[in-house]
Design a protein around this motif. Structure first.
Motif, short mmCIF file in Angstrom:
data_model
loop_
_atom_site.label_atom_id
_atom_site.label_comp_id
_atom_site.label_asym_id
_atom_site.label_seq_id
_atom_site.Cartn_x
_atom_site.Cartn_y
_atom_site.Cartn_z
N ASN A 286 -22.69 -7.48 -5.47
CA ASN A 286 -23.97 -8.16 -5.57
C ASN A 286 -24.87 -7.89 -4.36
O ASN A 286 -26.11 -7.94 -4.48
CB ASN A 286 -23.77 -9.67 -5.73
N GLU A 287 -24.28 -7.60 -3.21
CA GLU A 287 -25.07 -7.25 -2.03
C GLU A 287 -25.87 -5.97 -2.25
O GLU A 287 -26.89 -5.74 -1.59
CB GLU A 287 -24.16 -7.08 -0.81
N LEU A 288 -25.43 -5.15 -3.19
CA LEU A 288 -26.08 -3.86 -3.44
C LEU A 288 -27.16 -3.92 -4.52
O LEU A 288 -27.73 -2.89 -4.89
CB LEU A 288 -25.02 -2.82 -3.82
N LEU A 289 -27.47 -5.11 -5.01
CA LEU A 289 -28.50 -5.26 -6.04
C LEU A 289 -29.91 -5.11 -5.46
O LEU A 289 -30.87 -4.97 -6.20
CB LEU A 289 -28.36 -6.61 -6.75
N HIS A 290 -30.02 -5.15 -4.13
CA HIS A 290 -31.31 -4.91 -3.48
C HIS A 290 -31.05 -4.53 -2.03
O HIS A 290 -29.90 -4.54 -1.57
CB HIS A 290 -32.21 -6.15 -3.57
#
Length: 503
Positions: free
Chosen positions: A489-493
């Protein structure tokens, strides 16, 4: 009709009418507006401009304002409603007809290198549009575009100057992927419709923010997945969903190109060319030194700016989604790496991704850049049904009947089917441009509406995240989050470089 009669007429339709108005001189309010109410200063016309009227009954509006129907929604062309003010409520009431949208759509192009030039070619045949501005951070590409258009459009190196022009109706965006979100949102907030190349964004968060900007401003946004304007796909997709080849349990598509051994090469950082504004090219991404195997086109092999999963995967996954009717996968698993090519790329040279859907099927996309032979029998996507397998390309589709296998009755389960149409990629893009222009006038949703483009782009983006974390991921499409996986989820933005922001 006097002003009092006009005011009464509005109040009679109050339950079906909202009028958004703004002061002509206040650009910040021009974007925000205000809802009509009995106490709203609508009847101080000397300082007010009608920005948008939404209503069901046909009310008379001033001829200088070009209005477009969108179901029960009518929106003016921004150029016209900012061109002048309403001089009196009486003159507003006196006009008995709505002006037809018969003048040319004025376009600004942002990004006019490789794909941007192709889009110029796609829009030029349409005589109801006029390209009045072109923009690029590379003056070589910019000069070529101006020359191609016989010197007619004004040239810019900063996209904000294009968006700030009140005489432009729509913006065509063909910049590197990491710029799409900022430019699309800025254009929507400025009251402009947008044609944005695929992939829509480089993060899932960006894509959703772009949709919100389009919807709150009621702008038309067409994504460049041009197969959505294919008559062939448009005919085939509902047939596949209706069981033409039985239940589709597996769909496949591949991007193959043998780039072995040197790929995009290895380069040392160097001073950028004088013709390129490198800092502007980087935009929201972190500052770094220039390398000539990043810009112009080779940014496709750098994860920060694009990916081949986004470049090619979006096209084919969008076509598969359309044919099967699936909105989003429930899980994704990507496997691959840099197995043979020795270059500076930051994406795999070999990648295979499997998506699983709640409907009970798989979609598989392979990016093979160490071998170029065909991965499927023919066409660009393969739809494997229980009664037949359908191979689809831009020009034709063919159904090969299935026969019964182990423990099943022998013999073909359907008749062969084959259909061809003329044209190819260039004509499809031209048709896609035509659909965009038509929707600017009608205010209907375009063939590749931003929500459709976002869903297909998201599949590619979560595939890249699965590969980055090295595991299968469960996807909650409604929340647009991974299930119980903080790392993913940290890589969603990502955090933008100052001063850039999402609207």
């Amino acid at each position: 009709m006097n002003p009092t009669d006009w005011q009464g007429r509005i109040h009679r339709y109050a339950d079906k009418l909202s009028v958004v108005v703004t002061r002509q001189t206040d650009s910040s309010l021009m974007r925000k507006g205000g809802a009509y109410a009995g106490t709203h200063p609508f009847f101080n016309p000397a300082i007010m401009t009608v920005v948008r009227c939404d209503f069901s009954p046909a009310l008379s509006l001033p001829a200088p304002f070009r209005l477009f129907n969108h179901g029960d929604h009518i929106m003016p062309n921004r150029r016209q409603f900012t061109a002048g003010t309403i001089t009196s409520a009486a003159s507003l009431a006196a006009t008995n007809a709505i002006a037809a949208p018969n003048e040319r759509v004025r376009l600004g192009f942002v990004g006019v290198a490789n794909r941007g030039t192709q889009l110029l070619d796609a829009f030029l045949p349409h005589k109801d549009c006029e390209i009045v501005a072109v923009c690029d951070v590379d003056s070589i590409a910019l000069d070529k575009a101006v020359a191609k258009l016989d010197g007619r459009p004004k040239a810019y190196k900063d996209f904000r100057q294009v968006i700030d022009r009140d005489d432009i109706d729509a913006v065509v965006i063909a910049t590197p992927d990491h710029w799409h979100a900022i430019q699309t949102i800025s254009a929507c907030d400025a009251g402009k419709d947008v044609y944005c190349e695929k992939p829509l964004s480089v993060t899932v968060h960006e894509g959703r923010a772009m949709i919100k900007a389009a919807r709150r401003n009621r702008q038309i946004v067409q994504v460049g997945t041009h197969r959505r304007s294919s008559k062939l796909y448009r005919e085939l997709a509902p047939q596949i969903r209706d069981g033409m080849i039985g239940k589709v349990c597996v769909s496949r598509a591949f991007r193959t190109s043998n780039m072995y051994p040197n790929g995009i090469g290895k380069r040392m950082p160097s001073k950028p060319p004088q013709t390129l504004d490198w800092d502007m090219w980087l935009g929201p991404r972190p500052e770094r030194e220039y390398q000539d195997n990043i810009a112009p086109y080779k940014f496709r092999w750098w994860q920060s700016y694009s990916s081949q999963m986004g470049n090619w995967g979006v096209h084919y996954l969008d076509a598969i989604r359309w044919c099967t009717g699936d909105e989003a996968p429930k899980s994704v698993c990507a496997m691959g790496g840099n197995f043979a090519i020795d270059d500076d790329r930051t994406i795999p040279d070999t990648l295979q991704v499997t998506f699983e859907f709640e409907s009970g099927r798989l979609a598989i996309f392979g990016q093979y850049e160490t071998s170029g032979n065909r991965a499927i029998q023919q066409g660009e996507i393969e739809l494997r049904g229980t009664d037949g397998t359908c191979y689809v390309s831009e020009r034709e589709y063919e159904v090969v009947p299935e026969s019964g296998g182990q423990f099943a009755a022998r013999g073909p389960r359907m008749k062969p089917v084959k259909k061809s149409v003329p044209g190819g990629n260039a004509l499809l893009t031209e048709d896609h441009a035509r659909n965009f222009l038509d929707c600017i006038k009608s205010r209907d949703l375009p063939n590749a509406d931003i929500e459709i483009g976002h869903r297909s782009t998201t599949m590619s983006l979560i595939a890249n995240i699965s590969h980055a974390v090295g595991r299968r991921l469960e996807w909650d499409a409604k929340a647009e989050r991974f299930v119980n996986d903080d790392e993913a989820n940290e890589l969603l933005h990502y955090e933008y470089r100052s001063p850039w922001k999402l609207g």
